[in-house]
Design a protein around this motif. Structure first.
Motif, mmCIF file in Angstrom:
data_model
loop_
_atom_site.group_PDB
_atom_site.id
_atom_site.type_symbol
_atom_site.label_atom_id
_atom_site.label_comp_id
_atom_site.label_asym_id
_atom_site.label_seq_id
_atom_site.Cartn_x
_atom_site.Cartn_y
_atom_site.Cartn_z
ATOM 1 N N LEU A 163 29.220 46.990 88.612
ATOM 2 C CA LEU A 163 29.932 45.688 89.283
ATOM 3 C C LEU A 163 29.204 44.646 87.772
ATOM 4 N N GLN A 164 30.433 44.616 87.125
ATOM 5 C CA GLN A 164 31.104 43.741 85.983
ATOM 6 C C GLN A 164 30.624 42.019 85.769
ATOM 7 N N CYS A 165 29.862 41.421 85.567
ATOM 8 C CA CYS A 165 29.346 39.827 85.646
ATOM 9 C C CYS A 165 28.702 39.096 84.148
ATOM 10 N N GLY A 166 28.782 37.989 84.116
ATOM 11 C CA GLY A 166 29.125 37.710 82.859
ATOM 12 C C GLY A 166 29.753 36.845 82.218
ATOM 13 N N ASP A 167 30.623 36.793 82.726
ATOM 14 C CA ASP A 167 31.883 35.986 81.952
ATOM 15 C C ASP A 167 32.588 34.727 82.828
ATOM 16 N N ALA A 168 31.651 33.870 82.662
ATOM 17 C CA ALA A 168 31.795 32.338 82.269
ATOM 18 C C ALA A 168 33.408 31.762 83.034
ATOM 19 N N TYR A 169 34.677 32.389 82.526
ATOM 20 C CA TYR A 169 35.922 32.521 82.545
ATOM 21 C C TYR A 169 35.786 32.809 83.797
ATOM 22 N N ALA A 170 34.626 33.435 84.630
ATOM 23 C CA ALA A 170 35.159 34.095 86.297
ATOM 24 C C ALA A 170 34.509 32.918 86.779
ATOM 25 N N THR A 171 35.129 31.213 86.711
ATOM 26 C CA THR A 171 34.158 30.906 87.751
ATOM 27 C C THR A 171 33.975 30.709 89.000
ATOM 28 N N ALA A 172 32.989 29.679 90.129
ATOM 29 C CA ALA A 172 32.978 30.166 90.936
ATOM 30 C C ALA A 172 34.504 30.615 91.738
ATOM 31 N N THR A 173 34.738 29.196 91.587
ATOM 32 C CA THR A 173 36.445 28.914 92.304
ATOM 33 C C THR A 173 37.152 29.956 91.953
ATOM 34 N N ALA A 174 37.533 30.181 90.645
ATOM 35 C CA ALA A 174 38.102 31.341 89.767
ATOM 36 C C ALA A 174 39.087 32.604 91.259
ATOM 37 N N LYS A 175 39.919 32.054 91.464
ATOM 38 C CA LYS A 175 40.699 33.931 92.088
ATOM 39 C C LYS A 175 41.226 34.666 91.396
ATOM 40 N N LEU A 176 40.564 35.577 91.470
ATOM 41 C CA LEU A 176 40.347 37.166 90.941
ATOM 42 C C LEU A 176 41.411 37.823 91.753
ATOM 43 N N ASP A 177 42.488 38.144 90.604
ATOM 44 C CA ASP A 177 43.640 38.391 91.275
ATOM 45 C C ASP A 177 44.388 39.973 89.898
ATOM 46 N N CYS A 178 43.577 39.784 88.837
ATOM 47 C CA CYS A 178 43.585 40.784 88.286
ATOM 48 C C CYS A 178 45.120 41.534 87.174
#
Length: 285
Positions: A163-178
């Motif tokens: 499981l990869q983490c640590g990118d601040a672009y991936a905010t809590a509210t961001a939609k991860l749509d790949c």
């Protein structure tokens, strides 16, 4: 005289043919080299989107861009541990600006980090005596609130189990749509630094390691948690800097649900079960 002229004409024709063939071969060689350069460039581009851990399938990277992005060229820096001095250099793109970590680390201290997530607490023991500059950076980012309100953006469940983490672009509210145009997976804290603790590195379940961009000097903020042994799938190219002391079951449960979409270029996908890091607590032992 006529025979001599015919021989000379044949000789000129032969030379012209040789010159024409030579020019054609030269053109073909240039084209082949150009094609190779394009392929190499394309390969590098793919690699950068790979395990970071964003990466390719077997020897991957931690990213939709930074993967355990695995690389055969990532080699350990010759630094005696624990390090007494650390070097950090400017890097882009900057997902969230923070200051550089101190150049002089607290190399005698022992640290414990706790990820306070929406799924529960995940606690690491940081390997300060083996990856001093990496731990120095992680502690600095945690204390600066860099990881606060971000989510783990990448899950790999085949060949590599992380499981990869640590990118601040991936905010809590961001939609991860790949999406291939998304910045998520490519972010840095504005600096990078060299790998450590790579000699004989293995990646059993519970390992926490740095994602990179395919070389040994491109560590930043992205890291990955190994939830199932991945030693056979990863080269010793990703700095192991911590071990999970509690909460690994949380990551394993997230992995069971799989991902909602798949990263076409880097492998893996966005976890179906959202993992939001509310904050990271650092405790000195």
């Amino acid at each position: 005289k006529n025979e001599r002229q015919r021989r000379q004409a044949r000789e000129r024709y032969r030379r012209q043919q040789e010159q024409r063939v030579a020019r054609q071969q030269q053109v073909r060689r240039r084209w082949a080299i150009g094609t190779l350069a394009v392929l190499v460039a394309a390969g590098v581009g793919t690699l950068l989107l790979v395990f970071l851990p964003g990466g390719s399938a077997k020897k991957t990277s931690a990213s939709a861009s930074k993967s355990p992005r695995a690389s055969a060229t990532a080699t350990a820096a010759a630094v005696a541990e624990p390090a007494h001095h650390c070097s950090y250099t400017a890097a882009t793109p900057v997902a969230k600006k923070v200051s550089f970590p101190p150049a002089t680390p607290d190399y005698t201290d022992s640290y414990q980090a706790t990820l306070n997530t929406n799924q529960g607490k995940i606690t690491f023991n940081l390997l300060n005596n083996k990856a001093t500059c990496t731990v120095n950076s992680f502690v600095h980012l945690a204390q600066a609130g860099y990881f606060d309100n971000t989510q783990c953006h990448r899950l790999l469940t085949s060949g590599i189990y992380v499981l990869q983490c640590g990118d601040a672009y991936a905010t809590a509210t961001a939609k991860l749509d790949c999406s291939t145009t998304s910045k998520i997976g490519s972010g840095t804290p504005g600096y990078d630094f060299a790998s450590e603790n790579l000699k004989g590195a293995k990646y059993p379940a519970g390992t926490v390691a740095m994602a990179n961009e395919g070389s040994a000097t491109t560590n930043g903020s992205q890291f990955f948690i190994v939830f199932k042994d991945s030693t056979s799938g990863l080269t010793a190219s990703y700095t192991p800097f911590a071990t999970v002391s509690s909460g690994l079951d949380i990551v394993q449960n997230v992995a069971k649900d799989g991902y909602s979409c798949q990263y076409a270029q880097s492998g893996g996908g966005a976890p179906k079960k959202k993992v939001i890091i509310d904050s990271v607590t650092i405790k000195k032992a």
